[in-house]
Scaffold this active site. Structure first.
Site, PDB file in Angstrom:
ATOM      1  N   SER A 119       0.856  -1.189   0.000  1.00 18.58           N
ATOM      2  CA  SER A 119       0.000   0.000   0.000  1.00 18.58           C
ATOM      3  C   SER A 119       0.891   1.239   0.000  1.00 18.58           C
ATOM      4  CB  SER A 119      -0.862   0.020   1.265  1.00 18.58           C
ATOM      5  OG  SER A 119      -1.483   1.277   1.441  1.00 18.58           O
ATOM      6  N   TYR A 167      -1.859  -0.895  10.605  1.00 19.44           N
ATOM      7  CA  TYR A 167      -2.004  -1.179   9.166  1.00 19.44           C
ATOM      8  C   TYR A 167      -0.780  -0.691   8.401  1.00 19.44           C
ATOM      9  CZ  TYR A 167      -3.906  -1.147   4.418  1.00 19.44           C
ATOM     10  OH  TYR A 167      -4.102  -1.352   3.062  1.00 19.44           O
TER      11      TYR A 167
HETATM   12  N1  LIG Z   1      -8.740  -0.302  -1.402  1.00 18.75           N
HETATM   13  C1  LIG Z   1      -7.651   0.423  -1.239  1.00 18.75           C
HETATM   14  O1  LIG Z   1      -7.671   1.644  -1.393  1.00 18.75           O
HETATM   15  C2  LIG Z   1      -6.334  -0.232  -0.903  1.00 18.75           C
HETATM   16  C3  LIG Z   1      -5.197   0.573  -0.881  1.00 18.75           C
HETATM   17  C4  LIG Z   1      -3.960  -0.001  -0.588  1.00 18.75           C
HETATM   18  C5  LIG Z   1      -3.857  -1.362  -0.358  1.00 18.75           C
HETATM   19  N2  LIG Z   1      -4.980  -2.126  -0.388  1.00 18.75           N
HETATM   20  C6  LIG Z   1      -4.796  -3.566  -0.146  1.00 18.75           C
HETATM   21  O2  LIG Z   1      -5.307  -4.310  -1.249  1.00 18.75           O
HETATM   22  C7  LIG Z   1      -5.830  -5.567  -0.804  1.00 18.75           C
HETATM   23  C8  LIG Z   1      -7.254  -5.727  -1.289  1.00 18.75           C
HETATM   24  O3  LIG Z   1      -8.028  -4.662  -0.759  1.00 18.75           O
HETATM   25  P1  LIG Z   1      -9.548  -4.357  -1.164  1.00 18.75           P
HETATM   26  O4  LIG Z   1      -9.666  -2.888  -1.178  1.00 18.75           O
HETATM   27  O5  LIG Z   1      -9.959  -5.158  -2.339  1.00 18.75           O
HETATM   28  O6  LIG Z   1     -10.264  -4.884   0.172  1.00 18.75           O
HETATM   29  P2  LIG Z   1     -11.652  -5.612   0.455  1.00 18.75           P
HETATM   30  O7  LIG Z   1     -11.918  -5.378   1.901  1.00 18.75           O
HETATM   31  O8  LIG Z   1     -12.685  -5.238  -0.542  1.00 18.75           O
HETATM   32  O9  LIG Z   1     -11.273  -7.158   0.224  1.00 18.75           O
HETATM   33  C9  LIG Z   1     -10.410  -7.845   1.091  1.00 18.75           C
HETATM   34  C10 LIG Z   1     -10.815  -9.311   1.092  1.00 18.75           C
HETATM   35  O10 LIG Z   1      -9.922 -10.016   1.978  1.00 18.75           O
HETATM   36  C11 LIG Z   1     -10.679 -10.980   2.671  1.00 18.75           C
HETATM   37  N3  LIG Z   1     -10.018 -11.384   3.922  1.00 18.75           N
HETATM   38  C12 LIG Z   1      -9.861 -10.664   5.062  1.00 18.75           C
HETATM   39  N4  LIG Z   1      -9.252 -11.396   6.006  1.00 18.75           N
HETATM   40  C13 LIG Z   1      -8.993 -12.611   5.447  1.00 18.75           C
HETATM   41  C14 LIG Z   1      -8.380 -13.800   5.911  1.00 18.75           C
HETATM   42  N5  LIG Z   1      -7.910 -13.920   7.172  1.00 18.75           N
HETATM   43  N6  LIG Z   1      -8.263 -14.846   5.052  1.00 18.75           N
HETATM   44  C15 LIG Z   1      -8.749 -14.770   3.802  1.00 18.75           C
HETATM   45  N7  LIG Z   1      -9.365 -13.681   3.309  1.00 18.75           N
HETATM   46  C16 LIG Z   1      -9.478 -12.609   4.122  1.00 18.75           C
HETATM   47  C17 LIG Z   1     -12.016 -10.281   2.938  1.00 18.75           C
HETATM   48  O11 LIG Z   1     -13.047 -11.205   3.263  1.00 18.75           O
HETATM   49  C18 LIG Z   1     -12.233  -9.544   1.619  1.00 18.75           C
HETATM   50  O12 LIG Z   1     -12.984 -10.313   0.695  1.00 18.75           O
HETATM   51  C19 LIG Z   1      -5.673  -5.556   0.718  1.00 18.75           C
HETATM   52  O13 LIG Z   1      -4.489  -6.228   1.076  1.00 18.75           O
HETATM   53  C20 LIG Z   1      -5.560  -4.075   1.058  1.00 18.75           C
HETATM   54  O14 LIG Z   1      -4.884  -3.848   2.268  1.00 18.75           O
HETATM   55  C21 LIG Z   1      -6.209  -1.598  -0.646  1.00 18.75           C
END
Ligand SMILES: NC(=O)c1ccc[n+]([C@@H]2O[C@H](COP(=O)([O-])OP(=O)(O)OC[C@H]3O[C@@H](n4cnc5c(N)ncnc54)[C@H](O)[C@@H]3O)[C@@H](O)[C@H]2O)c1
Length: 278
Positions: free
Chosen positions: A170, A183
């Site tokens: 991130s 985080y």
């Molecule tokens: N959305 C953003 O702006 C953003 C920015 C930077 C990084 N990220 C990273 O990108 C990745 C995806 O994010 P997103 O925005 O699609 O999030 P999201 O919350 O839409 O999806 C995350 C998924 O991970 C699953 N999950 C959580 N804990 C889990 C576990 N213990 N085992 C298996 N699955 C699990 C959840 O059920 C969910 O379906 C994450 O690692 C997040 O930290 C997101």
């Protein structure tokens, strides 16, 4: 790439179709964690559209199975997907090392090989440093860091030369954010871990990179999207002045998996609209 405007969010652009094609990916097999929704679901769909078979796994099994079924149905009627891959949904808790091995075994049983491992599952809890509990700290580091390492261990056991691992870091790996100390720390660890894994897995011909998204339009950024002041402040720091879409993160992911990136390992690609501060 074709673009359309999102009527529910004026000023934002939605990328509906990425034009990059990497024919060498067809027939390969990917494991994608956190694929029930958000970026993981987009990755699973985008890969399958390009002929990659996918084991999509999530702790939310019901939603994962529904997402896999929806993608497979959509691909049947997608004229752009010539020979689509298939998405098999599975439950995984990424904090459990054995469950990663079960995903690898599922990929081998269904598709006979594993080429790519996308450590995408993550959680984004809010807690001020003075108030955060041991449970919250433990959960954040366990899902976001240990989950990535256990996934990489399973990948190292099953990927062959030419294989690739991509971890979701991130912009928070480089910047701090109030209430998100655990985080930000976890994502900095993912970036560092990625470099370490690249050094070790290079001997096996496996590349390891990370992607560092900025504000992407998923459930994880609902908090900022629903708060006009927070959104204005967030977008002020983004030179492109909008959130990114999951599809815009998928493009760089595709590149990292492709032969075009075959000499790229141990790096992080920022996909953040040029974000400068938070
Ligand atoms: N959305 C953003 O702006 C953003 C920015 C930077 C990084 N990220 C990273 O990108 C990745 C995806 O994010 P997103 O925005 O699609 O999030 P999201 O919350 O839409 O999806 C995350 C998924 O991970 C699953 N999950 C959580 N804990 C889990 C576990 N213990 N085992 C298996 N699955 C699990 C959840 O059920 C969910 O379906 C994450 O690692 C997040 O930290 C997101």
């Amino acid at each position: 790439m074709t673009e359309s405007s999102d009527q529910t969010n004026p000023g934002r652009t939605v990328v509906t179709q990425m034009s990059a094609v990497y024919p060498e990916l067809a027939g390969k097999v990917a494991v994608v964690t956190g694929a029930a929704q958000g970026m993981g679901a987009t990755f699973a769909e985008g890969l399958a559209t390009r002929g990659v078979h996918v084991v999509g796994a999530d702790i939310n099994e019901e939603q994962m199975l529904a997402t896999a079924a929806r993608i497979n149905t959509d691909l049947e009627s997608n004229a752009l997907a010539d020979k689509p891959g298939r998405v098999v949904g599975a439950r995984v808790d990424v904090t459990k090392p054995d469950e990663h091995e079960l995903l690898a075994q599922l990929a081998l049983k269904e598709f006979g090989r594993v080429d790519f491992w996308i450590n995408n599952a993550g959680i984004f809890p809010f807690a001020l440093a003075e108030e955060i509990t041991p449970e919250q700290i433990g959960a954040t580091l366990s899902v976001n860091v240990e989950g990535v390492l256990y996934g990489a261990q399973a990948a190292a056991r099953h990927l062959g030369p030419g294989g690739a691992i991509v971890n979701m870091s991130s912009v928070s790996a480089l910047r701090v954010r109030k209430g998100r100390g655990a985080y930000c720390t976890s994502k900095a660890a993912v970036a560092h871990l990625t470099e370490s894994l690249a050094v070790e897995f290079g001997d096996k011909g496996i590349r390891v990179n990370s992607i560092a998204p900025g504000y992407i339009d998923t459930a994880m950024t609902k908090w900022v999207q629903e708060d006009p002041i927070a959104l204005a402040s967030a977008l002020d720091a983004v030179p492109l002045h909008r959130l990114g879409s999951p599809e815009e993160v998928f493009g760089p992911l595709l590149f990292l998996l492709s032969d075009s990136a075959r000499y790229v390992t141990g790096h992080s690609i920022a996909v953040d609209g040029g974000s400068r501060h938070v």
